[in-house]
Design a protein around this motif. Structure first.
Motif, PDB file in Angstrom:
ATOM      1  N   PRO A   9      28.694  26.115  97.565  1.00 16.04           N
ATOM      2  CA  PRO A   9      27.757  26.102  96.433  1.00 16.04           C
ATOM      3  C   PRO A   9      26.514  26.940  96.673  1.00 16.04           C
ATOM      4  N   GLY A  10      25.880  27.323  95.576  1.00 14.33           N
ATOM      5  CA  GLY A  10      24.669  28.122  95.627  1.00 14.33           C
ATOM      6  C   GLY A  10      23.457  27.329  95.169  1.00 14.33           C
ATOM      7  N   GLN A  11      22.370  28.050  94.990  1.00  6.45           N
ATOM      8  CA  GLN A  11      21.095  27.428  94.631  1.00  6.45           C
ATOM      9  C   GLN A  11      21.220  26.652  93.324  1.00  6.45           C
ATOM     10  N   LEU A  66      20.814  24.470 101.740  1.00  8.63           N
ATOM     11  CA  LEU A  66      22.204  24.422 101.286  1.00  8.63           C
ATOM     12  C   LEU A  66      23.136  25.037 102.320  1.00  8.63           C
ATOM     13  N   LEU A  67      22.701  26.146 102.912  1.00  3.24           N
ATOM     14  CA  LEU A  67      23.526  26.783 103.939  1.00  3.24           C
ATOM     15  C   LEU A  67      23.671  25.884 105.163  1.00  3.24           C
ATOM     16  N   LEU A  68      22.596  25.251 105.561  1.00  2.05           N
ATOM     17  CA  LEU A  68      22.639  24.389 106.748  1.00  2.05           C
ATOM     18  C   LEU A  68      23.635  23.257 106.566  1.00  2.05           C
ATOM     19  N   GLY A  93      25.876  30.871  98.313  1.00  2.00           N
ATOM     20  CA  GLY A  93      27.023  30.293  99.014  1.00  2.00           C
ATOM     21  C   GLY A  93      27.867  31.308  99.753  1.00  2.00           C
ATOM     22  N   GLU A  94      27.751  32.593  99.379  1.00  2.00           N
ATOM     23  CA  GLU A  94      28.511  33.625 100.077  1.00  2.00           C
ATOM     24  C   GLU A  94      28.082  33.724 101.546  1.00  2.00           C
ATOM     25  N   TYR A  95      26.842  33.362 101.841  1.00  2.00           N
ATOM     26  CA  TYR A  95      26.382  33.399 103.234  1.00  2.00           C
ATOM     27  C   TYR A  95      27.023  32.274 104.043  1.00  2.00           C
TER      28      TYR A  95
END
Length: 313
Positions: A9-11, A66-68, A93-95
């Motif tokens: 997921p993204g922001q 979110l990435l963490l 979310g691509e990261y």
């Protein structure tokens, strides 16, 4: 063996309390949260677990938070021997997808998206940019209307091709406001301004992308261990140079999420696993194909439910 795809997921998927059940249960998650705080120089884990919401929602905090969580869950899945066939993410979310694919470390990605968030915030003065979700209208009509407004001198363009009947537009506040009026006249069920801090995935992000490019050069990208389906092209990337270019372009290019999901479905995927907070992407996937099996892993219970399905004969 079942063929699965991870999506991240993204922001917008952030919320206070995210990851708390994992944090309480797993020492490895607590360690990763503590390392992230040290790396970023902010109390990110506190913002995630306790808030306040307005601090967590800031782009420069929401993105690494979110990435963490997503990448901490990926490590738990790796510990169980789970390896996806493909990975993809929605915008930020691509990261997380790249961390899952081994193209960058969690630590590098955290610093990168913190800086990405800062640059996105700074690219356009507050109140001058906007985004809106357009529901119930075909892509061709939206592209025609936004093109006409651009011809009149305002910036507005498609930012996210999310799923059938859900498109997000982005640009100057005047351009987006005018587009919302005209798109409703064209038959859109709704055209809703989004609570975001800038015109993401529009040409107004080009200055941010140029600064971000120099930040990305400081990351030692590796070849992807599994294909990452890029937002910009909805095609898989594994080569380091392709990955670099796609991440720079992503800031000012539309997120082709529906095309991404259709591509992944064509690879004989048995299920999509949304790794991280919320169920937004699972909902979009079902709108692309309501028969597609989806899981979302955001707490130990949902992790166990997925593992039970994955390991059954």
């Amino acid at each position: 063996m079942k063929r699965i795809a991870f999506v991240f997921p993204g922001q917008g998927s952030q919320e206070v309390g995210m990851g708390k059940s994992f944090y309480d249960q797993y020492e490895s998650v607590r360690e990763q949260f503590a390392k992230a705080d040290d790396r970023l120089g902010v109390s990110l884990s506190q913002y995630m677990l306790e808030g306040p919401e307005e601090t967590l929602t800031k782009t420069e905090h929401a993105q690494p938070a979110l990435l963490l969580l997503s990448t901490s869950i990926v490590q738990l899945l790796k510990d169980e021997g789970i390896k996806p066939e493909l990975v993809a993410g929605h915008s930020l979310g691509e990261y997380s997808a790249h961390v899952a694919a081994g193209t960058m470390s969690q630590e590098e990605a955290l610093s990168l998206v913190q800086k990405r968030g800062q640059l996105m915030e700074e690219a356009v003065p507050a109140g001058q940019g906007s985004m809106a979700a357009v529901l119930g209208l075909d892509v061709e009509t939206i592209e025609r209307v936004t093109s006409a407004i651009r011809d009149e001198g305002e910036v507005v363009e498609v930012a996210n091709y999310n799923c059938p009947g859900q498109i997000v537009i982005s640009g100057s506040k005047e351009g987006v406001d005018e587009a919302c009026v005209r798109l409703k006249e064209e038959g859109a069920k709704r055209a809703l301004p989004l609570n975001v801090s800038g015109p993401f995935h529009s040409r107004l992000m080009k200055p941010a992308s140029e600064q971000f490019e120099s930040e990305l050069k400081g990351v030692s990208l590796k070849e992807a261990e599994v294909p990452v389906v890029a937002n910009v092209t909805a095609k898989p990337v594994q080569d380091k140079d392709q990955i670099f270019d796609s991440l720079v372009e992503q800031l000012y290019s539309p997120v082709r999420f529906e095309e991404t999901i259709r591509y992944m479905m064509d690879q004989d995927i048995d299920a999509f696993v949304e790794v991280g907070n919320g169920k937004v992407l699972s909902g979009l996937i079902r709108k692309v194909n309501r028969r597609m099996k989806t899981f979302n892993i955001q707490d130990p219970e949902s992790l166990e439910a997925f593992l039970e399905w994955y390991k059954e004969d």
